[in-house]
Design an enzyme around this catalytic site. Structure first.
Site, mmCIF file in Angstrom:
data_model
loop_
_atom_site.group_PDB
_atom_site.id
_atom_site.type_symbol
_atom_site.label_atom_id
_atom_site.label_comp_id
_atom_site.label_asym_id
_atom_site.label_seq_id
_atom_site.Cartn_x
_atom_site.Cartn_y
_atom_site.Cartn_z
ATOM 1 N N ASP A 36 -32.527 14.968 -64.456
ATOM 2 C CA ASP A 36 -33.743 14.935 -65.248
ATOM 3 C C ASP A 36 -33.663 14.297 -66.361
ATOM 4 O O ASP A 36 -32.435 14.016 -66.970
ATOM 5 C CB ASP A 36 -34.144 16.470 -65.470
ATOM 6 C CG ASP A 36 -35.640 16.583 -65.653
ATOM 7 O OD1 ASP A 36 -36.299 17.397 -64.681
ATOM 8 O OD2 ASP A 36 -36.035 16.136 -66.674
ATOM 9 N N ASN A 89 -37.920 13.641 -56.351
ATOM 10 C CA ASN A 89 -38.851 14.463 -56.833
ATOM 11 C C ASN A 89 -39.470 14.076 -58.117
ATOM 12 O O ASN A 89 -40.589 14.485 -58.105
ATOM 13 C CB ASN A 89 -38.447 15.922 -56.673
ATOM 14 C CG ASN A 89 -39.356 16.778 -57.388
ATOM 15 O OD1 ASN A 89 -40.369 16.834 -56.807
ATOM 16 N ND2 ASN A 89 -38.922 17.330 -58.445
ATOM 17 N N TYR A 155 -51.402 7.224 -60.454
ATOM 18 C CA TYR A 155 -50.706 8.231 -59.796
ATOM 19 C C TYR A 155 -50.869 8.148 -58.083
ATOM 20 O O TYR A 155 -49.990 8.020 -57.481
ATOM 21 C CB TYR A 155 -51.123 9.369 -60.422
ATOM 22 C CG TYR A 155 -50.496 10.769 -59.771
ATOM 23 C CD1 TYR A 155 -49.184 11.136 -60.533
ATOM 24 C CD2 TYR A 155 -51.243 11.365 -58.687
ATOM 25 C CE1 TYR A 155 -48.701 12.258 -59.917
ATOM 26 C CE2 TYR A 155 -50.580 12.516 -58.212
ATOM 27 C CZ TYR A 155 -49.271 12.821 -58.914
ATOM 28 O OH TYR A 155 -48.446 14.024 -58.332
ATOM 29 N N LYS A 159 -48.061 7.566 -55.252
ATOM 30 C CA LYS A 159 -47.915 8.576 -54.367
ATOM 31 C C LYS A 159 -48.053 8.080 -53.009
ATOM 32 O O LYS A 159 -47.636 8.501 -51.902
ATOM 33 C CB LYS A 159 -48.781 9.732 -54.683
ATOM 34 C CG LYS A 159 -48.139 10.431 -56.064
ATOM 35 C CD LYS A 159 -46.657 11.020 -55.902
ATOM 36 C CE LYS A 159 -46.427 11.729 -57.290
ATOM 37 N NZ LYS A 159 -44.799 12.010 -57.048
ATOM 38 N N ILE A 188 -50.213 22.795 -57.843
ATOM 39 C CA ILE A 188 -49.066 23.699 -57.859
ATOM 40 C C ILE A 188 -48.857 24.002 -59.358
ATOM 41 O O ILE A 188 -49.030 23.282 -60.228
ATOM 42 C CB ILE A 188 -47.736 22.961 -57.288
ATOM 43 C CG1 ILE A 188 -47.926 22.452 -55.766
ATOM 44 C CG2 ILE A 188 -46.668 23.873 -57.265
ATOM 45 C CD1 ILE A 188 -48.324 23.385 -54.776
ATOM 46 N N THR A 190 -47.282 24.261 -62.177
ATOM 47 C CA THR A 190 -46.281 23.503 -62.665
ATOM 48 C C THR A 190 -46.725 22.954 -63.956
ATOM 49 O O THR A 190 -47.996 22.898 -64.236
ATOM 50 C CB THR A 190 -45.395 22.467 -62.254
ATOM 51 O OG1 THR A 190 -46.198 21.187 -62.042
ATOM 52 C CG2 THR A 190 -45.038 22.837 -60.671
HETATM 53 N N1 LIG Z 1 -47.879 20.174 -59.553
HETATM 54 C C1 LIG Z 1 -48.602 19.576 -58.717
HETATM 55 O O1 LIG Z 1 -49.773 20.116 -58.668
HETATM 56 C C2 LIG Z 1 -47.973 18.388 -58.034
HETATM 57 C C3 LIG Z 1 -48.953 18.135 -56.959
HETATM 58 C C4 LIG Z 1 -48.560 17.070 -55.922
HETATM 59 C C5 LIG Z 1 -47.186 16.255 -56.306
HETATM 60 N N2 LIG Z 1 -46.457 16.884 -57.339
HETATM 61 C C6 LIG Z 1 -45.227 16.007 -57.729
HETATM 62 O O2 LIG Z 1 -44.325 16.998 -57.680
HETATM 63 C C7 LIG Z 1 -43.268 16.397 -58.641
HETATM 64 C C8 LIG Z 1 -42.594 17.293 -59.243
HETATM 65 O O3 LIG Z 1 -43.517 17.760 -60.413
HETATM 66 P P1 LIG Z 1 -43.882 19.165 -61.036
HETATM 67 O O4 LIG Z 1 -45.336 19.708 -60.445
HETATM 68 O O5 LIG Z 1 -42.655 20.091 -60.815
HETATM 69 O O6 LIG Z 1 -43.885 18.826 -62.339
HETATM 70 P P2 LIG Z 1 -42.984 19.054 -63.807
HETATM 71 O O7 LIG Z 1 -43.620 18.434 -64.889
HETATM 72 O O8 LIG Z 1 -42.958 20.684 -63.863
HETATM 73 O O9 LIG Z 1 -41.804 18.413 -63.372
HETATM 74 C C9 LIG Z 1 -41.360 17.298 -63.387
HETATM 75 C C10 LIG Z 1 -40.003 16.921 -63.944
HETATM 76 O O10 LIG Z 1 -39.851 15.685 -63.896
HETATM 77 C C11 LIG Z 1 -38.975 14.992 -64.813
HETATM 78 N N3 LIG Z 1 -39.204 13.558 -65.065
HETATM 79 C C12 LIG Z 1 -40.278 13.186 -65.498
HETATM 80 N N4 LIG Z 1 -40.045 11.725 -65.731
HETATM 81 C C13 LIG Z 1 -38.784 11.630 -65.324
HETATM 82 C C14 LIG Z 1 -37.779 10.435 -65.259
HETATM 83 N N5 LIG Z 1 -38.347 9.386 -65.577
HETATM 84 N N6 LIG Z 1 -36.606 10.768 -64.641
HETATM 85 C C15 LIG Z 1 -36.149 11.985 -64.425
HETATM 86 N N7 LIG Z 1 -36.842 13.008 -64.454
HETATM 87 C C16 LIG Z 1 -38.305 12.971 -64.805
HETATM 88 C C17 LIG Z 1 -39.580 15.941 -66.118
HETATM 89 O O11 LIG Z 1 -38.669 16.013 -67.132
HETATM 90 C C18 LIG Z 1 -39.938 17.453 -65.316
HETATM 91 O O12 LIG Z 1 -38.468 18.189 -65.313
HETATM 92 C C19 LIG Z 1 -43.670 15.099 -59.299
HETATM 93 O O13 LIG Z 1 -43.518 13.831 -58.342
HETATM 94 C C20 LIG Z 1 -45.175 15.260 -58.968
HETATM 95 O O14 LIG Z 1 -45.858 14.073 -59.002
HETATM 96 C C21 LIG Z 1 -46.960 17.867 -58.165
#
Ligand SMILES: NC(=O)c1ccc[n+]([C@@H]2O[C@H](COP(=O)([O-])OP(=O)(O)OC[C@H]3O[C@@H](n4cnc5c(N)ncnc54)[C@H](O)[C@@H]3O)[C@@H](O)[C@H]2O)c1
Length: 250
Positions: A36, A89, A155, A159, A188, A190
């Site tokens: 991370d 991820n 975004y 994706k 989700i 988060t």
């Molecule tokens: N939560 C949702 O609704 C949702 C929906 C669809 C897709 N996603 C995708 O799920 C994945 C995880 O997101 P999440 O929902 O757990 O959000 P989150 O913000 O809780 O977690 C994302 C993590 O990625 C880390 N991060 C950000 N930039 C980074 C980088 N350059 N290098 C390394 N780490 C980095 C952050 O520090 C954080 O810990 C993402 O790719 C997000 O786009 C999330």
């Protein structure tokens, strides 16, 4: 245990979906490298894994930086003796503005992390997974990579790119016994959706816009990732699995 003796990397493992998957992988017998950009959150995930009796290390990584991804894979392989599972991820959202108002710098950063980050994860993990006899790569796309939505162009484009990159990699590396799949989560619970939650007008609509009428939890996504990582998905590659409560069909 479903991932007995497997070695896994989870990027974005410090929070949300990545943290849930890292802990789940460890509970199923995998040793995990949590990667991370946020050291405090990443180390916290490692502590959570150790609390449940698992083995993990934290490697501070910006997934958009090829040197850091190379180092992540090298450290993981040297520490644990190989690599079987790569969960690409890490991701960020973009400011919700029209494409004409989106700064070029922001476009670049979103695409660098969400799409190039996955490319780099594949590029440098494949040789290591191949040396370990094969394994599974899972990439995080999104419901918004499968459909259009106003004000989310960087975004969504990043994706959507992940979906096709996943297919290409599946075709290229099947012969090395490496499966490559993506997940497409809906909304989700988060940190990434914090801004949406603050929007009193939109949130009641966004949070119910699927067949189940609720948002999902990181653990519900981790279950799908675990399945794709495990041998139970041994004949599944190149696919994108929606984990969205029916959001795409809505
Ligand atoms: N939560 C949702 O609704 C949702 C929906 C669809 C897709 N996603 C995708 O799920 C994945 C995880 O997101 P999440 O929902 O757990 O959000 P989150 O913000 O809780 O977690 C994302 C993590 O990625 C880390 N991060 C950000 N930039 C980074 C980088 N350059 N290098 C390394 N780490 C980095 C952050 O520090 C954080 O810990 C993402 O790719 C997000 O786009 C999330």
């Amino acid at each position: 245990m479903r991932l007995n003796k497997k070695i896994a990397i989870v990027t974005g493992g410090g929070s949300g979906i990545g943290r849930a998957a890292a802990v789940r992988f460890a509970k199923e017998g995998a040793t995990v490298a949590v990667a991370d950009i946020n050291s405090i959150m990443g180390e916290e995930t490692v502590s959570l894994i150790k609390e449940v009796g698992g083995e993990a290390i934290f490697v501070k990584t910006d997934v958009a930086d090829s040197e850091q991804i190379k180092q992540l894979i090298q450290i993981t392989s040297n520490t644990f003796g190989g690599l079987h599972i790569m969960f690409n991820n890490a991701g960020i959202g973009n400011s919700e503005v029209r494409s004409v108002d989106l700064a070029e710098e922001e476009w670049d950063r979103v695409v660098d992390i969400n799409l190039k980050g996955v490319f780099l994860g594949i590029k440098y993990a494949v040789p290591e997974i191949s040396k370990s006899g094969g394994g599974s790569i899972i990439n995080t796309s999104s419901l918004l990579g499968l459909k259009g939505q106003k004000y989310m162009s960087a975004y969504n484009a990043s994706k959507a790119g992940v979906v096709v990159l996943t297919k290409n990699a599946a075709l290229e590396y099947g012969k090395y016994n490496i499966r490559v799949n993506a997940i497409a989560p809906g909304v989700i619970d988060t940190k990434i959706i914090e801004n949406w939650k603050q929007n009193e007008r939109k949130w009641p609509i966004i949070s119910r816009a699927n067949a189940l009428g609720r948002i999902g939890t990181p653990d519900e996504v981790a279950n799908a990732v675990l399945f794709l990582a495990s041998d139970e998905a041994s004949f599944i590659t190149g696919t994108t699995l929606s984990v969205d409560g029916g959001g795409l069909t809505y």
